[in-house]
Design a protein around this motif. Structure first.
Motif, PDB file in Angstrom:
ATOM      1  N   LYS A   1      77.962  61.078 -20.125  1.00  0.00           N
ATOM      2  CA  LYS A   1      79.077  60.196 -19.796  1.00  0.00           C
ATOM      3  C   LYS A   1      80.277  60.960 -19.224  1.00  0.00           C
ATOM      4  N   THR A   2      80.239  62.266 -19.303  1.00  0.00           N
ATOM      5  CA  THR A   2      81.396  63.074 -18.924  1.00  0.00           C
ATOM      6  C   THR A   2      81.772  62.958 -17.447  1.00  0.00           C
ATOM      7  N   PRO A   3      80.810  62.983 -16.500  1.00  0.00           N
ATOM      8  CA  PRO A   3      81.206  62.936 -15.083  1.00  0.00           C
ATOM      9  C   PRO A   3      82.102  61.759 -14.713  1.00  0.00           C
ATOM     10  N   GLU A   4      81.763  60.569 -15.176  1.00  0.00           N
ATOM     11  CA  GLU A   4      82.589  59.397 -14.839  1.00  0.00           C
ATOM     12  C   GLU A   4      83.969  59.497 -15.481  1.00  0.00           C
ATOM     13  N   LEU A   5      83.997  59.889 -16.751  1.00  0.00           N
ATOM     14  CA  LEU A   5      85.273  60.032 -17.447  1.00  0.00           C
ATOM     15  C   LEU A   5      86.126  61.121 -16.812  1.00  0.00           C
TER      16      LEU A   5
ATOM     17  N   LEU B   1      90.686  63.264 -13.425  1.00  0.00           N
ATOM     18  CA  LEU B   1      91.104  64.084 -12.289  1.00  0.00           C
ATOM     19  C   LEU B   1      91.835  63.252 -11.245  1.00  0.00           C
ATOM     20  N   ASN B   2      91.307  62.083 -10.943  1.00  0.00           N
ATOM     21  CA  ASN B   2      91.944  61.221  -9.939  1.00  0.00           C
ATOM     22  C   ASN B   2      93.314  60.733 -10.396  1.00  0.00           C
ATOM     23  N   LYS B   3      93.488  60.555 -11.698  1.00  0.00           N
ATOM     24  CA  LYS B   3      94.755  60.060 -12.233  1.00  0.00           C
ATOM     25  C   LYS B   3      95.801  61.160 -12.362  1.00  0.00           C
ATOM     26  N   HIS B   4      95.394  62.313 -12.913  1.00  0.00           N
ATOM     27  CA  HIS B   4      96.369  63.352 -13.250  1.00  0.00           C
ATOM     28  C   HIS B   4      96.384  64.534 -12.278  1.00  0.00           C
TER      29      HIS B   4
ATOM     30  N   GLY C   1      84.522  72.470 -22.768  1.00  0.00           N
ATOM     31  CA  GLY C   1      85.778  72.173 -22.102  1.00  0.00           C
ATOM     32  C   GLY C   1      85.768  70.902 -21.284  1.00  0.00           C
ATOM     33  N   LEU C   2      84.676  70.617 -20.591  1.00  0.00           N
ATOM     34  CA  LEU C   2      84.633  69.417 -19.747  1.00  0.00           C
ATOM     35  C   LEU C   2      84.643  68.147 -20.584  1.00  0.00           C
ATOM     36  N   ASP C   3      84.007  68.196 -21.758  1.00  0.00           N
ATOM     37  CA  ASP C   3      84.031  67.035 -22.651  1.00  0.00           C
ATOM     38  C   ASP C   3      85.439  66.775 -23.165  1.00  0.00           C
ATOM     39  N   PHE C   4      86.197  67.849 -23.417  1.00  0.00           N
ATOM     40  CA  PHE C   4      87.568  67.690 -23.901  1.00  0.00           C
ATOM     41  C   PHE C   4      88.498  67.233 -22.773  1.00  0.00           C
ATOM     42  N   ILE C   5      88.366  67.846 -21.606  1.00  0.00           N
ATOM     43  CA  ILE C   5      89.228  67.465 -20.481  1.00  0.00           C
ATOM     44  C   ILE C   5      89.018  65.998 -20.104  1.00  0.00           C
ATOM     45  N   SER C   6      87.768  65.562 -20.131  1.00  0.00           N
ATOM     46  CA  SER C   6      87.434  64.193 -19.736  1.00  0.00           C
ATOM     47  C   SER C   6      87.859  63.159 -20.762  1.00  0.00           C
ATOM     48  N   GLY C   7      88.079  63.606 -22.006  1.00  0.00           N
ATOM     49  CA  GLY C   7      88.408  62.669 -23.067  1.00  0.00           C
ATOM     50  C   GLY C   7      87.196  62.184 -23.828  1.00  0.00           C
ATOM     51  N   TYR C   8      86.002  62.631 -23.427  1.00  0.00           N
ATOM     52  CA  TYR C   8      84.792  62.244 -24.158  1.00  0.00           C
ATOM     53  C   TYR C   8      84.867  62.754 -25.597  1.00  0.00           C
ATOM     54  N   MET C   9      85.410  63.949 -25.767  1.00  0.00           N
ATOM     55  CA  MET C   9      85.690  64.499 -27.084  1.00  0.00           C
ATOM     56  C   MET C   9      87.207  64.646 -27.232  1.00  0.00           C
TER      57      MET C   9
ATOM     58  N   PHE D   1      78.859  67.118 -12.352  1.00  0.00           N
ATOM     59  CA  PHE D   1      77.493  66.956 -12.841  1.00  0.00           C
ATOM     60  C   PHE D   1      77.450  67.177 -14.351  1.00  0.00           C
ATOM     61  N   SER D   2      76.695  66.335 -15.060  1.00  0.00           N
ATOM     62  CA  SER D   2      76.503  66.567 -16.490  1.00  0.00           C
ATOM     63  C   SER D   2      75.541  67.744 -16.678  1.00  0.00           C
ATOM     64  N   ARG D   3      75.452  68.226 -17.907  1.00  0.00           N
ATOM     65  CA  ARG D   3      74.561  69.360 -18.175  1.00  0.00           C
ATOM     66  C   ARG D   3      73.090  68.981 -18.022  1.00  0.00           C
ATOM     67  N   PHE D   4      72.803  67.680 -17.915  1.00  0.00           N
ATOM     68  CA  PHE D   4      71.423  67.225 -17.771  1.00  0.00           C
ATOM     69  C   PHE D   4      70.969  67.188 -16.314  1.00  0.00           C
ATOM     70  N   GLU D   5      71.884  67.446 -15.395  1.00  0.00           N
ATOM     71  CA  GLU D   5      71.556  67.423 -13.968  1.00  0.00           C
ATOM     72  C   GLU D   5      70.673  68.618 -13.613  1.00  0.00           C
ATOM     73  N   ASN D   6      69.820  68.430 -12.622  1.00  0.00           N
ATOM     74  CA  ASN D   6      68.959  69.509 -12.148  1.00  0.00           C
ATOM     75  C   ASN D   6      69.817  70.627 -11.563  1.00  0.00           C
ATOM     76  N   LYS D   7      69.626  71.840 -12.078  1.00  0.00           N
ATOM     77  CA  LYS D   7      70.505  72.939 -11.666  1.00  0.00           C
ATOM     78  C   LYS D   7      70.342  73.280 -10.186  1.00  0.00           C
TER      79      LYS D   7
END
Length: 242
Positions: free
Chosen positions: A111-115, A120-123, A185-193, A133-139
């Motif tokens: 869920k992190t990419p959308e969040l 990023l677009n707001k701030h 870090g990406l989970d925290f920046i996005s607000g997911y965590m 890309f989430s960590r589940f994306e093909n590298k």
């Protein structure tokens, strides 16, 4: 300074930003890691991880544990202040926004990419987003996007040691001015965590906040890992003296 085999750079947030700015302007490619007590613990059992981290351009300490270890080992010559990865990442985003830089983000929950895109677009509307890309994306897809868009800064949040290995393997071929391993870090920046409330941050209890919110995943890291880390630091100090 060396803490249990990991070399920690005694530099501030501002000095790190100056190095990043110089790297981008002069195409002097660098990689950045933020070793915390957990990463140092992991490196004690994984010599390849230790070598990978020590080969990074900058190793900025993350958290109260490494700060206290530096003071115990080196006294007044230890770290001047407590630095935290999440705070550094936010400062980098501010810098990137002010300079209209291109960034790519790889890691975090599904869920992190959308969040993260919304945040990023707001701030940080002046950051040019080359991909999220989430960590589940093909590298391989992520690698292709990096080669295609040529970002200035890439955040890699795949967890240790996967993120460090990704940077190490691809550092020479992708020609990214700044690679940064960011853990959660990406989970925290996005607000997911959610980060700890201000009073817990002020008291350096962010680790407790994380433990209370993810006990099943993190109990071993903190309940066992923290005492183990300080035992290793004590042993490291006396082994150096001998």
């Amino acid at each position: 300074m060396n803490i249990c085999g990991i070399n920690i750079d005694k530099i501030s947030y501002d000095e790190t930003l100056d190095i990043i700015d110089n790297s981008i302007k002069n195409k002097n490619f660098i990689s950045i890691s933020n070793p915390n007590f957990y990463i140092i613990n992991s490196s004690c059992k994984d010599q390849a991880l230790r070598a990978t981290i020590n080969n990074m351009s900058i190793r900025l300490s993350d958290g109260i544990g490494v700060y206290l270890a530096s003071k115990f080992l080196y006294g007044k010559s230890g770290l001047d202040s407590i630095t935290k990865g999440t705070d550094l990442y936010n400062k980098i985003l501010v810098y990137a926004n002010e300079n209209n830089l291109k960034m790519l983000f790889y890691g975090g929950d599904i869920k992190t990419p959308e969040l993260l895109s919304n945040i990023l677009n707001k701030h940080f509307p002046h950051i040019k987003i080359n991909g999220i890309f989430s960590r589940f994306e093909n590298k391989n897809l992520v690698i292709e996007q990096i080669l295609k868009t040529k970002p200035d800064i890439v955040f890699i949040g795949l967890g240790t040691p996967i993120q460090e290995n990704f940077i190490s393997v691809n550092f020479d071929s992708l020609n990214v001015p700044v690679f940064i391993s960011v853990g959660s870090g990406l989970d925290f920046i996005s607000g997911y965590m959610k980060r700890a409330p201000k009073w817990m941050l002020k008291l350096q209890l962010e680790w407790l906040h994380r433990l209370l919110h993810e006990p099943a995943r993190l109990w071993k890291r903190y309940i066992i890992g923290l005492p183990l880390f300080f035992c290793r630091v004590i042993r490291f100090k006396f082994s150096r003296k001998s």
